[in-house]
Design a protein around this motif. Structure first.
Motif, short mmCIF file in Angstrom:
data_model
loop_
_atom_site.label_atom_id
_atom_site.label_comp_id
_atom_site.label_asym_id
_atom_site.label_seq_id
_atom_site.Cartn_x
_atom_site.Cartn_y
_atom_site.Cartn_z
N THR A 1 5.36 12.50 1.67
CA THR A 1 5.38 11.04 1.59
C THR A 1 4.63 10.42 2.76
O THR A 1 4.91 10.74 3.92
CB THR A 1 6.83 10.53 1.58
OG1 THR A 1 7.53 11.08 0.46
CG2 THR A 1 6.88 9.01 1.49
N VAL A 2 3.68 9.54 2.44
CA VAL A 2 2.93 8.82 3.46
C VAL A 2 3.37 7.35 3.39
O VAL A 2 3.17 6.68 2.37
CB VAL A 2 1.41 8.92 3.23
CG1 VAL A 2 0.66 8.14 4.31
CG2 VAL A 2 0.97 10.38 3.20
N GLY B 1 3.99 -0.21 2.09
CA GLY B 1 3.66 0.64 0.95
C GLY B 1 4.02 2.09 1.19
O GLY B 1 4.06 2.55 2.34
N VAL B 2 4.30 2.81 0.11
CA VAL B 2 4.68 4.23 0.19
C VAL B 2 3.85 5.02 -0.81
O VAL B 2 3.84 4.71 -2.01
CB VAL B 2 6.18 4.42 -0.10
CG1 VAL B 2 6.53 5.91 -0.05
CG2 VAL B 2 7.03 3.65 0.89
N LEU B 3 3.14 6.02 -0.34
CA LEU B 3 2.40 6.95 -1.18
C LEU B 3 3.30 8.17 -1.40
O LEU B 3 3.54 8.95 -0.47
CB LEU B 3 1.08 7.35 -0.51
CG LEU B 3 0.16 8.26 -1.31
CD1 LEU B 3 -0.32 7.58 -2.59
CD2 LEU B 3 -1.03 8.70 -0.46
N GLU C 1 -3.37 7.89 -4.38
CA GLU C 1 -3.90 6.64 -3.84
C GLU C 1 -2.88 5.52 -3.96
O GLU C 1 -2.11 5.45 -4.92
CB GLU C 1 -5.18 6.25 -4.58
CG GLU C 1 -5.87 5.01 -4.04
CD GLU C 1 -7.19 4.74 -4.76
OE1 GLU C 1 -8.14 5.53 -4.57
OE2 GLU C 1 -7.28 3.74 -5.51
N LEU C 2 -2.88 4.65 -2.94
CA LEU C 2 -2.02 3.47 -2.91
C LEU C 2 -2.88 2.28 -2.54
O LEU C 2 -3.68 2.36 -1.60
CB LEU C 2 -0.91 3.66 -1.87
CG LEU C 2 -0.07 2.44 -1.51
CD1 LEU C 2 0.81 2.03 -2.69
CD2 LEU C 2 0.78 2.72 -0.27
N ARG C 3 -2.72 1.15 -3.26
CA ARG C 3 -3.48 -0.07 -2.98
C ARG C 3 -2.51 -1.22 -2.73
O ARG C 3 -1.61 -1.46 -3.53
CB ARG C 3 -4.44 -0.39 -4.12
CG ARG C 3 -5.62 0.57 -4.20
CD ARG C 3 -6.57 0.26 -5.34
NE ARG C 3 -7.77 1.08 -5.22
CZ ARG C 3 -8.91 0.69 -4.68
NH1 ARG C 3 -9.02 -0.55 -4.21
NH2 ARG C 3 -9.93 1.51 -4.59
N ILE C 4 -2.74 -1.94 -1.63
CA ILE C 4 -1.90 -3.08 -1.26
C ILE C 4 -2.78 -4.33 -1.20
O ILE C 4 -3.69 -4.40 -0.37
CB ILE C 4 -1.25 -2.84 0.11
CG1 ILE C 4 -0.44 -1.54 0.09
CG2 ILE C 4 -0.38 -4.02 0.51
CD1 ILE C 4 0.05 -1.10 1.45
N PRO C 5 -2.56 -5.32 -2.08
CA PRO C 5 -3.36 -6.55 -2.04
C PRO C 5 -3.15 -7.31 -0.73
O PRO C 5 -2.02 -7.42 -0.23
CB PRO C 5 -2.84 -7.35 -3.24
CG PRO C 5 -2.15 -6.35 -4.10
CD PRO C 5 -1.58 -5.32 -3.18
N SER D 1 3.99 6.64 8.94
CA SER D 1 4.91 7.76 9.14
C SER D 1 4.74 8.76 8.01
O SER D 1 4.41 8.39 6.88
CB SER D 1 6.36 7.28 9.22
OG SER D 1 6.75 6.64 8.02
N LEU D 2 4.94 10.02 8.34
CA LEU D 2 4.79 11.12 7.39
C LEU D 2 6.15 11.75 7.14
O LEU D 2 6.81 12.20 8.09
CB LEU D 2 3.81 12.15 7.92
CG LEU D 2 2.42 11.62 8.31
CD1 LEU D 2 1.58 12.73 8.93
CD2 LEU D 2 1.70 11.02 7.11
#
Length: 295
Positions: free
Chosen positions: A193-194, A221-223, A229-233, A260-261
């Motif tokens: 988790t990223v 946001g959490v990947l 991929e994660l996109r945050i407007p 954080s990882l």
């Protein structure tokens, strides 16, 4: 700080009548060259942080003026630095003179996020008032908090770059002079988790998630495992733009973020920018400076 003295003494053997008479030649001691007593330490200001440089701070504690002709930071824990040619007169009396030099890039072993830098030196070419040029090599304080900090910054960033990337997405200009876009998190090597805890703006530009802006809950946001991929407007505005900020601008395009990882401690990184970002953000700064950033 250790002091280093350099004294050049010329000794001439006279071979005149004394040699012919069989007597041992008498050494004649010539006047000594002026002693060089130089203090050195590292300094770093806000501009240096952006430029990836440090200041070699030099103090002349000797009895005569000297001129520094070349400076080289010799730091085994960094690569890419080299000698810098300067013309830096150092008067007597301990007046400090600073010379900016690149410290290169940290050499990182494995995933150690808090490495210790190896003992380092500064090498000089110095001209004394008699015109002679001398080579000096002065040790820096060891352990060195400045070099340890710089090495840790580079190694932590190199570590994060192997796990995921944190960049911006396409930009859309807004009538206000602002721009909208996205913050993009892409997985590189880390399988877990990223978490993008938060990101902030620069001294001039505010970067906020939309639509809630400051009210956006953290983390931003959490990947999750299995996602790539994660996109945050976001929106980038110039609300931080003030005459004082414009006059004092040092880091217009530095955007801190905290990651954080797998739920570990937050790690500092910066959102990467390209020429596309610089062009988009310059328009916001120009509109801000012209007073056209009101919605």
């Amino acid at each position: 700080m250790k002091r280093v003295w350099l004294a050049a003494v010329a000794v001439i053997v006279v071979l005149g009548g004394a040699a012919l008479s069989g007597r041992a030649p008498a050494p004649v001691e010539q006047p000594a060259a002026p002693a060089v007593q130089l203090r050195v330490e590292l300094q770093q200001g806000r501009v240096d942080e952006v430029r990836h440089t440090v200041q070699i701070a030099m103090n002349n504690d000797g009895p005569a003026k000297i001129t520094v002709l070349q400076v080289e930071l010799q730091a085994p824990s960094f690569k890419g630095a080299g000698p810098v040619t300067v013309d830096a007169p150092l008067p007597v009396g301990g007046l400090r003179v600073d010379v900016p030099v690149s410290y290169g890039t940290g050499i990182c072993a494995g995933d150690d996020l808090k490495p210790r830098s190896a003992p380092s030196h500064v090498a000089f070419k110095v001209r004394t008032e008699d015109g002679r040029v001398h080579d000096l090599r002065l040790p820096l304080a060891s352990p060195n908090a400045m070099l340890d900090k710089l090495l840790a910054i580079d190694c932590q960033q190199a570590y994060l770059d192997r796990q995921a990337t944190f960049t911006f997405g396409p930009w859309t200009p807004l009538p206000s002079g602002w721009v909208s876009g996205t913050v993009v998190v892409k997985r590189v090597g880390f399988p877990g988790t990223v978490t993008l805890q938060e990101f902030t703006g620069s001294i001039l530009l505010e970067v906020m998630p939309v639509p809630l802006r400051e009210a956006t809950p953290k983390p931003y946001g959490v990947l999750k495992p299995g996602e790539d991929e994660l996109r945050i407007p976001i929106v980038v505005d110039g609300e931080r733009c003030t005459p004082h900020a414009l006059a004092e601008i040092k880091k217009p395009y530095v955007f801190p973020a905290f990651v954080s990882l797998d739920g570990g401690a937050p790690l500092y990184t910066e959102l990467k920018i390209t020429d596309l970002e610089v062009a988009a953000f310059k328009a916001v700064i120009d509109a801000c400076a012209a007073g056209h950033t009101q919605m």
